[in-house]
Design a protein around this motif. Sequence first.
Motif, PDB file in Angstrom:
ATOM      1  N   PHE A 138      20.590  46.037 -27.438  1.00 34.30           N
ATOM      2  CA  PHE A 138      21.784  45.460 -28.058  1.00 34.30           C
ATOM      3  C   PHE A 138      21.433  44.700 -29.333  1.00 34.30           C
ATOM      4  O   PHE A 138      22.176  44.738 -30.309  1.00 34.30           O
ATOM      5  CB  PHE A 138      22.498  44.527 -27.060  1.00 34.30           C
ATOM      6  N   ILE A 139      20.299  44.045 -29.343  1.00 31.06           N
ATOM      7  CA  ILE A 139      19.856  43.329 -30.540  1.00 31.06           C
ATOM      8  C   ILE A 139      19.531  44.330 -31.644  1.00 31.06           C
ATOM      9  O   ILE A 139      19.877  44.121 -32.814  1.00 31.06           O
ATOM     10  CB  ILE A 139      18.649  42.438 -30.212  1.00 31.06           C
ATOM     11  N   ILE A 141      20.824  47.352 -32.022  1.00 28.52           N
ATOM     12  CA  ILE A 141      22.111  47.891 -32.519  1.00 28.52           C
ATOM     13  C   ILE A 141      22.792  46.866 -33.411  1.00 28.52           C
ATOM     14  O   ILE A 141      23.333  47.214 -34.469  1.00 28.52           O
ATOM     15  CB  ILE A 141      23.012  48.288 -31.321  1.00 28.52           C
ATOM     16  N   PHE A 142      22.764  45.616 -33.026  1.00 32.17           N
ATOM     17  CA  PHE A 142      23.375  44.566 -33.829  1.00 32.17           C
ATOM     18  C   PHE A 142      22.720  44.478 -35.207  1.00 32.17           C
ATOM     19  O   PHE A 142      23.412  44.360 -36.224  1.00 32.17           O
ATOM     20  CB  PHE A 142      23.259  43.222 -33.096  1.00 32.17           C
ATOM     21  N   HIS A 143      21.393  44.562 -35.270  1.00 33.32           N
ATOM     22  CA  HIS A 143      20.702  44.503 -36.563  1.00 33.32           C
ATOM     23  C   HIS A 143      21.034  45.711 -37.432  1.00 33.32           C
ATOM     24  O   HIS A 143      21.218  45.575 -38.649  1.00 33.32           O
ATOM     25  CB  HIS A 143      19.181  44.408 -36.359  1.00 33.32           C
ATOM     26  N   ILE A 145      23.843  47.539 -37.355  1.00 34.14           N
ATOM     27  CA  ILE A 145      25.224  47.379 -37.823  1.00 34.14           C
ATOM     28  C   ILE A 145      25.290  46.300 -38.890  1.00 34.14           C
ATOM     29  O   ILE A 145      25.976  46.440 -39.902  1.00 34.14           O
ATOM     30  CB  ILE A 145      26.151  47.053 -36.629  1.00 34.14           C
ATOM     31  N   HIS A 146      24.572  45.231 -38.691  1.00 32.72           N
ATOM     32  CA  HIS A 146      24.561  44.128 -39.652  1.00 32.72           C
ATOM     33  C   HIS A 146      24.016  44.588 -40.997  1.00 32.72           C
ATOM     34  O   HIS A 146      24.550  44.230 -42.054  1.00 32.72           O
ATOM     35  CB  HIS A 146      23.715  42.976 -39.086  1.00 32.72           C
TER      36      HIS A 146
END
Length: 155
Positions: A138-139, A141-143, A145-146
């Motif tokens: 999840f981290i 994927i978050f990076h 997308i960010h």
Amino acid sequence: MSLSVQFLSLLAMIGTGIVAAGFIDMIGTGTAHAGKKSIIRRRAAVLEVIGWIIVGCGSFYILYIVRDGEWRIYDPFAQVSGLLLYTSFFHKPFRFFGRILFVLLIKPLWVIGRGIVRIIGRIIYLFIRIIDFLINPFISIFHRIHRKLFKSKEK
């Protein structure tokens, strides 16, 4: 007060002197063998004062049990003679039994305690690693997308 009660109270006061000397010797030996930067070594005087207070309370408790707290003039002399008896005769046996007690009781308890703390630490470490393994995608994927959303502002 009969002569036998006085004699037994004299022996009790000599005994408290012997135990007091052993207790204070134990505190002195423990502080001497502590590390030079140890908090025990730095607070040795405070520990010794607390030890003397405990010894005084214990001897007055024995006095209370033996003679209902009645103090006689020979009690301090009996305690001083108990201190001298300790230094003369009982010093080496007390140290010997102290070493036996340390090796047979305190050392194994220390090892068991350290083992329990180490096992608990490993369980916590394993739990953190499992949570890290589960959260890591999840981290990631978050990076990603960010980076895609805020790509133009970074340049």
